[in-house]
Motif scaffolding. Structure first.
Motif, PDB file in Angstrom:
ATOM      1  N   HIS A 117      33.597  45.117  38.610  1.00 30.94           N
ATOM      2  CA  HIS A 117      35.216  44.045  38.765  1.00 30.94           C
ATOM      3  C   HIS A 117      36.350  45.389  39.109  1.00 30.94           C
ATOM      4  O   HIS A 117      36.542  46.378  38.637  1.00 30.94           O
ATOM      5  CB  HIS A 117      34.963  43.545  37.598  1.00 30.94           C
ATOM      6  N   VAL A 118      37.332  44.877  39.524  1.00 31.27           N
ATOM      7  CA  VAL A 118      38.673  45.205  39.858  1.00 31.27           C
ATOM      8  C   VAL A 118      39.933  44.384  40.019  1.00 31.27           C
ATOM      9  O   VAL A 118      40.147  43.160  40.191  1.00 31.27           O
ATOM     10  CB  VAL A 118      39.069  45.670  40.872  1.00 31.27           C
ATOM     11  N   ASN A 119      40.796  44.347  38.147  1.00 33.14           N
ATOM     12  CA  ASN A 119      41.618  43.677  38.880  1.00 33.14           C
ATOM     13  C   ASN A 119      43.039  44.223  39.113  1.00 33.14           C
ATOM     14  O   ASN A 119      43.225  45.334  38.439  1.00 33.14           O
ATOM     15  CB  ASN A 119      41.903  43.828  37.002  1.00 33.14           C
ATOM     16  N   THR A 120      43.280  43.585  40.170  1.00 30.87           N
ATOM     17  CA  THR A 120      44.335  44.217  40.884  1.00 30.87           C
ATOM     18  C   THR A 120      45.735  44.820  40.597  1.00 30.87           C
ATOM     19  O   THR A 120      46.613  45.251  40.965  1.00 30.87           O
ATOM     20  CB  THR A 120      44.498  44.197  42.910  1.00 30.87           C
ATOM     21  N   THR A 121      45.464  43.687  39.266  1.00 29.15           N
ATOM     22  CA  THR A 121      47.452  43.993  38.657  1.00 29.15           C
ATOM     23  C   THR A 121      47.547  44.691  37.634  1.00 29.15           C
ATOM     24  O   THR A 121      48.681  44.496  37.396  1.00 29.15           O
ATOM     25  CB  THR A 121      47.224  42.178  38.119  1.00 29.15           C
ATOM     26  N   SER A 122      46.338  45.440  37.151  1.00 33.39           N
ATOM     27  CA  SER A 122      46.329  46.585  36.472  1.00 33.39           C
ATOM     28  C   SER A 122      46.862  47.765  37.009  1.00 33.39           C
ATOM     29  O   SER A 122      46.320  48.208  38.150  1.00 33.39           O
ATOM     30  CB  SER A 122      45.254  46.783  35.342  1.00 33.39           C
ATOM     31  N   GLU A 125      44.159  50.393  37.877  1.00 35.34           N
ATOM     32  CA  GLU A 125      43.467  50.369  39.137  1.00 35.34           C
ATOM     33  C   GLU A 125      44.263  51.095  39.991  1.00 35.34           C
ATOM     34  O   GLU A 125      45.057  51.042  40.580  1.00 35.34           O
ATOM     35  CB  GLU A 125      43.249  49.507  39.658  1.00 35.34           C
TER      36      GLU A 125
END
Length: 125
Positions: A117-122, A125
């Motif tokens: 899982h990758v949170n692109t808003t973090s 990342e």
């Protein structure tokens, strides 16, 4: 520990294809990994029962963390397992993901795939 070899490209394609219904070409996956951040809640307090309930619904796969598969893996029957190898921390840093598993661990557990899982808003990342 036994040295595992990673699957060949052809075997990887075969494993990926096995996650999808051969008639509909779709996948129903049950995610049983939510208790990692907040602890077991509601239906995840009894993981054995949660897995049994999910398996009765005939999904193509169940996703979870290594401990779940190590302890309850036999309960999956013919349902494929997907190892979630990333985990969010709690609180204000819930978007920060850390690695908690490996492809090799998924192979050792007899699972079909891994989930990342990758949170692109973090900002991390």
């Amino acid at each position: 520990m036994t040295q595992l070899s990673l699957p060949s490209a052809g075997k990887k394609q075969e494993l990926l294809a096995s996650l999808f219904n051969e008639h509909t070409k779709k996948m129903i996956m049950v995610a049983l990994d939510d208790s990692a951040i907040t602890g077991p809640e509601l239906g995840l307090r009894d993981m054995q029962a949660a897995i049994e309930t999910a398996v009765k619904q005939n999904p193509e796969a169940i996703m979870g963390f290594a401990g779940m598969f190590a302890r309850y893996g036999e309960s999956l029957g013919q349902v494929r397992g997907i190892l979630n190898i990333t985990l969010s921390s709690d609180g204000p840093h819930h978007l920060n993901k850390v690695l908690v598993g490996t492809v090799e661990e998924a192979l050792e557990l007899g699972l079909t795939a891994v989930s990342v899982h990758v949170n692109t808003t973090s900002p991390n990342e």
